[in-house]
Design an enzyme around this catalytic site. Structure first.
Site, mmCIF file in Angstrom:
data_model
loop_
_atom_site.group_PDB
_atom_site.id
_atom_site.type_symbol
_atom_site.label_atom_id
_atom_site.label_comp_id
_atom_site.label_asym_id
_atom_site.label_seq_id
_atom_site.Cartn_x
_atom_site.Cartn_y
_atom_site.Cartn_z
ATOM 1 N N ASP A 113 -11.073 2.854 4.616
ATOM 2 C CA ASP A 113 -11.354 1.415 4.525
ATOM 3 C C ASP A 113 -12.860 1.149 4.541
ATOM 4 O OD1 ASP A 113 -9.382 -0.383 4.062
ATOM 5 O OD2 ASP A 113 -8.740 -0.563 6.147
ATOM 6 N N LYS B 88 0.838 -1.204 0.000
ATOM 7 C CA LYS B 88 0.000 0.000 0.000
ATOM 8 C C LYS B 88 0.873 1.256 0.000
ATOM 9 C CE LYS B 88 -3.740 -2.489 2.234
ATOM 10 N NZ LYS B 88 -4.320 -2.936 3.503
ATOM 11 N N GLN C 264 -4.295 -1.813 9.845
ATOM 12 C CA GLN C 264 -4.180 -3.109 9.176
ATOM 13 C C GLN C 264 -4.759 -4.215 10.068
ATOM 14 O OE1 GLN C 264 -3.061 -3.588 5.958
ATOM 15 N NE2 GLN C 264 -3.694 -5.722 6.239
#
Ligand code: NDP
Length: 351
Positions: free
Chosen positions: A178, A111, A155
């Protein structure tokens, strides 16, 4: 019945897939009496054409997430440069990694690289496996207040002593790129409400279907898996696209009887090669989210990645299929970049 298919460009191809260049007839046709549906209604102008190739039989079209994602990233690079020149705004993404899981570290690294490649600033915090919840919350709070950060990503999975819910709730909804905040998911589930962000993997699946002009409206769609991050939001998104959606999970009896009715399958179970030929309706479109390591002594790493769908079997039956790797994975990263840019534009009102 004959349906004429044209294929989008592809760069790298998984095993068993052939690249057709411009020299091949652009009117290349697939003949299969089982292609009873008209899922693909319109086609895009290709530079070369790709289809899975099984022996002498031409089979399913490859939905090439890698090249679609590259196209999205190219457009984002131009957009970010415009934002910088016109508004002096550079989008920023903050990533929090907790613990030493190798797969998580690899995802974060990917990412970060993706951000750099399009011109997004990335900020990274790495915390020890045994860190306290308060420590993570402190970093989230700092990023919530930082005007140079437009997206915050924690994460997952987090170590078991950390309460995921407290962490995801703490990310301010305007920076929840997200799309995991309960408010964003709640809005996604309600008609007439719009989430600020849609979770990246399911969003990437739908975008891929759109890019290949797969008609979703009125189709039978089956989602395998009901997790908060993939299966559940994927089923909500398909409903928003007017599909008739069925969700299959680990307690579903005879799942193959349900999937056999599906025009579109999105599989996110995390079970290697679970979806075999008998699960698939001829002419279905298959989106394979699963990323599963399986032993492979011919690979220098000793393993390789496969999806939930048995690719070789599915290629002979399906109309179209995503490869693993090179399907949904690159689309997920592209959607994260897109969400971050959208956030920066919304926060700074630069349109
Ligand atoms: P989870 O383990 O959180 O969820 C798996 C889901 O699949 C659960 O709902 C489970 O049902 C269901 N399931 C498990 N076994 C079966 C079965 N035999 N039949 C039907 N359903 C079953 O996984 P995630 O959603 O996080 O991820 C799923 C897969 O997608 C993984 O391989 C993961 O690596 C991959 N992934 C890929 C991404 C990408 O970008 N390509 C991004 C995120 C994930 P139940 O609820 O009953 O337990």
């Amino acid at each position: 019945m004959m349906i004429q298919l044209r294929f989008l460009p592809l760069n790298k191809l998984p095993n068993g897939v052939v690249r057709f260049h411009r020299s091949v007839s652009p009117n290349f046709q697939v003949q299969n009496p089982n292609f009873a549906t008209t899922l693909i209604t319109r086609v895009s102008p290709p530079s070369h054409y790709t289809t899975a190739f099984m022996g002498t039989k031409v089979s399913a079209m490859v939905l090439d997430g890698k090249s679609v994602a590259e196209d999205i990233r190219d457009k984002l690079t131009i957009e970010i440069s415009r934002m910088k020149n016109k508004f002096s705004v550079v989008p920023g993404l903050a990533v929090i990694l907790v613990g030493e899981r190798k797969d998580s570290a690899t995802y974060v690294e990917n990412k970060k690289e993706a951000c750099e490649s399009v011109g997004i600033n990335s900020y990274e915090v790495c915390l020890r496996q045994d860190c306290r919840e308060e420590e993570i919350l402190k970093h989230i709070s700092r990023f919530n207040d930082d005007p140079s950060v437009h997206g915050i990503l924690v994460q997952l999975p987090l170590p078991s002593h950390i309460n995921d819910r407290n962490i995801l709730n703490a990310v301010c909804i305007e920076k929840d790129v997200d799309g995991f905040h309960p408010l964003n998911i709640g809005r996604l589930a309600m008609s007439g409400r719009e989430p600020l962000f849609v979770p990246c993997t399911p969003k990437g699946c739908i975008e891929l279907l759109r890019r290949y002009n797969v008609n979703i409206k009125g189709k039978n769609a089956v989602v395998i898996g009901r997790s908060n991050i993939v299966g559940m939001p994927a089923s909500l998104l398909l409903q928003r696209e007017d599909a008739a959606v069925t969700v299959v999970h680990s307690r579903t009896k005879n799942p193959e009887e349900i999937t056999r009715q599906a025009d579109i399958i999105i599989s996110a179970a995390g079970k290697p090669n679970m979806v075999t030929a008998s699960w698939i309706k001829p002419g279905a479109v298959l989106i394979d989210v699963g990323i599963n390591p399986v032993e492979d002594s011919t690979d220098p790493r000793g393993y390789r990645m496969v999806g939930d769908i048995c690719y070789e079997e599915a290629c002979k039956i399906a109309l179209a299929i995503t490869p693993v790797p090179g399907g949904v994975g690159p689309m997920t990263v592209a959607m994260l970049l897109l969400n971050t840019v959208t956030s920066a534009k919304r926060i700074h009102k630069c349109n």
